[in-house]
Design an enzyme around this catalytic site. Structure first.
Site, PDB file in Angstrom:
ATOM      1  N   HIS A 125       1.883  -5.182  -8.320  1.00 35.90           N
ATOM      2  CA  HIS A 125       3.033  -5.637  -7.547  1.00 35.90           C
ATOM      3  C   HIS A 125       2.916  -4.985  -6.171  1.00 35.90           C
ATOM      4  O   HIS A 125       2.886  -3.764  -6.067  1.00 35.90           O
ATOM      5  CB  HIS A 125       4.346  -5.252  -8.223  1.00 35.90           C
ATOM      6  N   CYS A 126       2.847  -5.817  -5.129  1.00 40.43           N
ATOM      7  CA  CYS A 126       2.643  -5.270  -3.786  1.00 40.43           C
ATOM      8  C   CYS A 126       3.995  -5.191  -3.061  1.00 40.43           C
ATOM      9  O   CYS A 126       4.613  -6.232  -2.821  1.00 40.43           O
ATOM     10  CB  CYS A 126       1.677  -6.161  -3.010  1.00 40.43           C
TER      11      CYS A 126
END
Ligand SMILES: [Zn+2]
Ligand SMILES: [Zn+2]
Length: 442
Positions: free
Chosen positions: A128-129
């Site tokens: 998850h960025c």
């Protein structure tokens, strides 16, 4: 809007709320500052309308900005692709090889993982960025990686402009006689520029230079990491699963051979899976081409084994001190305060008497699952995260309270389906786990 929608595909308009997060706000601010300053400085240093060089410089600047924003917004709004809620494999028989996601009320397809931030099971999830406030996965992997390549290139170009502007302005726009510099420097305006280069302008340029250099290094490193992921066709999560698989096989000495199933055997073949001319990666995000010695569920079965093994090998702790869930708790000592793990993973509040199954930890912090009561378990709750090490004490296996848990662990192991594919000597593994457990209990 029509023009915009040809460039950016909004799956749902409500996705726009992804912009309201510190990640996109900072990322877009850096892009805005660097590109605006680069354009303003270009006007001072290399006026675009006088020469071809100046025009090319300016067009390239606009080009970088458009390409960076195009890939950035696509990475954010196209998203990684989510497994449909309540998804089941076509062949019901295959469900036994898959993990069930209680939140999405469906099975986790191969290579998918549940993201707590997106609150969905994500296709080929890598991570998850926070900078795109979305997951990097199947559908946006190419856009994300292109952004990681273009941002350092654009920033390097901007950095050159900043340095040249400051250089020419500081040394009173001296004429360049460098034989090594191939740009036609005679074209550079040597008289009064269109805009004054005052002290604030110098400070702003210096600030933008810092941002541009920082972005080039940080994002450039991320680009190499993502290229490694793409060329091996192995996500960061899968690298971790592979490492644990090797550790598990070594620990129980089952004699299994673990082959990572999704590496197609060539970098170019792996690259073509993600980067296509249409921009959409190959495959539906559920069924994947695999190594000839593997099948669709090679990795998911390995994950199930690791899950069971984790329960067996996780260490049980009892909470002896309340903890309110603060990231940097003031009353748990200086070391705990300063050595808080640098991660977005949650902290879990603890009350005296709670039981935790810890899976990893640092000297001052630990990570694990809180043991929940049956009602909470049925509701699909899961409390997992970090807590200060000093709040817990290790439970000893010979305590009476632990007997029930070791029974539970034994059941977990015995609950495994007996009809998993023959290529894994599962009986052998079960026996090894039992042996390990009994020797630990002694
Ligand atoms: Zn899920
Ligand atoms: Zn996510």
């Amino acid at each position: 809007m029509k023009f915009l929608s040809t460039f950016v595909t909004f799956e749902n308009l409500h996705e726009v709320r992804r912009l309201c997060h510190w990640g996109p706000i900072i990322a877009l601010s850096v892009i805005a500052i660097c590109s605006t300053m680069a354009m303003l400085d270009s006007i001072i240093w290399y006026w675009p309308l006088d020469t071809i060089g100046g025009s090319i410089n300016f067009i390239m600047l606009i080009n970088w900005t458009v390409l960076i924003l195009y890939n950035y917004f696509n990475a954010m709004f196209v998203g990684p692709g989510y497994i449909p809620l309540g998804w089941k494999p076509e062949n019901q028989h295959d469900a036994q090889y898959l993990q069930y996601c209680r939140i999405c009320q469906g099975y986790k397809a191969p290579r998918s993982h549940h993201c707590r931030k997106c609150n969905r099971c994500v296709m080929k999830m890598d991570h998850h960025c926070p900078w795109i406030n979305n997951c990097c996965g199947h559908l946006n992997h190419a856009y994300f990686t292109s952004f990681l390549l273009l941002a350092p290139l654009g920033c390097s170009h901007a950095a050159i402009i900043f340095i040249m502007t400051m250089y020419t302005q500081l040394y009173e726009r001296i004429s360049f006689g460098w034989s090594t510099v191939k740009i036609d420097m005679s074209a550079v305006r040597q008289f009064q520029p269109l805009m004054p280069f005052s002290v604030p302008a110098f400070a702003a340029t210096l600030f933008a230079l810092g941002l541009a250099l920082g972005t080039t290094i940080a994002v450039g490193m991320l680009f190499f990491i993502q290229m490694k992921v793409i060329l091996r066709n192995k996500t960061s999560i899968e690298s971790w699963i592979e490492e644990k698989a090797k550790d598990r096989i070594q620990h129980y000495q089952t004699g299994e051979e673990f082959i990572f199933p999704y590496d197609l055997g060539g970098r170019w073949l792996n690259f073509k899976q993600v980067f296509t001319w249409s921009g959409t990666p190959k495959g539906d995000g559920i069924v994947w081409p695999v190594h000839p010695k593997c099948h669709q569920h090679t990795l998911t079965i390995e994950q199930l084994k690791q899950k069971a093994d984790k329960r067996v090998r996780s260490v049980q702790y009892q909470v002896v001190e309340d903890y309110n869930g603060a990231c940097c708790p003031l009353r748990k000592g200086l070391q705990t305060f300063f050595r808080t793990p640098c991660t977005e993973e949650p902290r879990i509040p603890l009350s005296k008497g709670d039981i935790i199954l810890a899976t990893r930890g640092t000297k001052w912090w630990m990570y694990g699952d809180k043991v929940l009561n049956e009602e909470e378990m049925k509701a699909g709750d899961r409390v997992r995260g970090w807590f200060p090490r000093r709040c817990v004490e290790k439970c000893h296996y010979d305590t009476a309270a632990n007997e029930s848990t070791s029974d539970k662990k034994q059941t977990t192991v015995l609950d495994w389906p007996t009809h998993w594919p023959d290529f894994t000597p599962l009986e052998n593994l079960r026996r090894r786990i039992k042996e390990t457990r009994s020797s630990e209990c002694r």
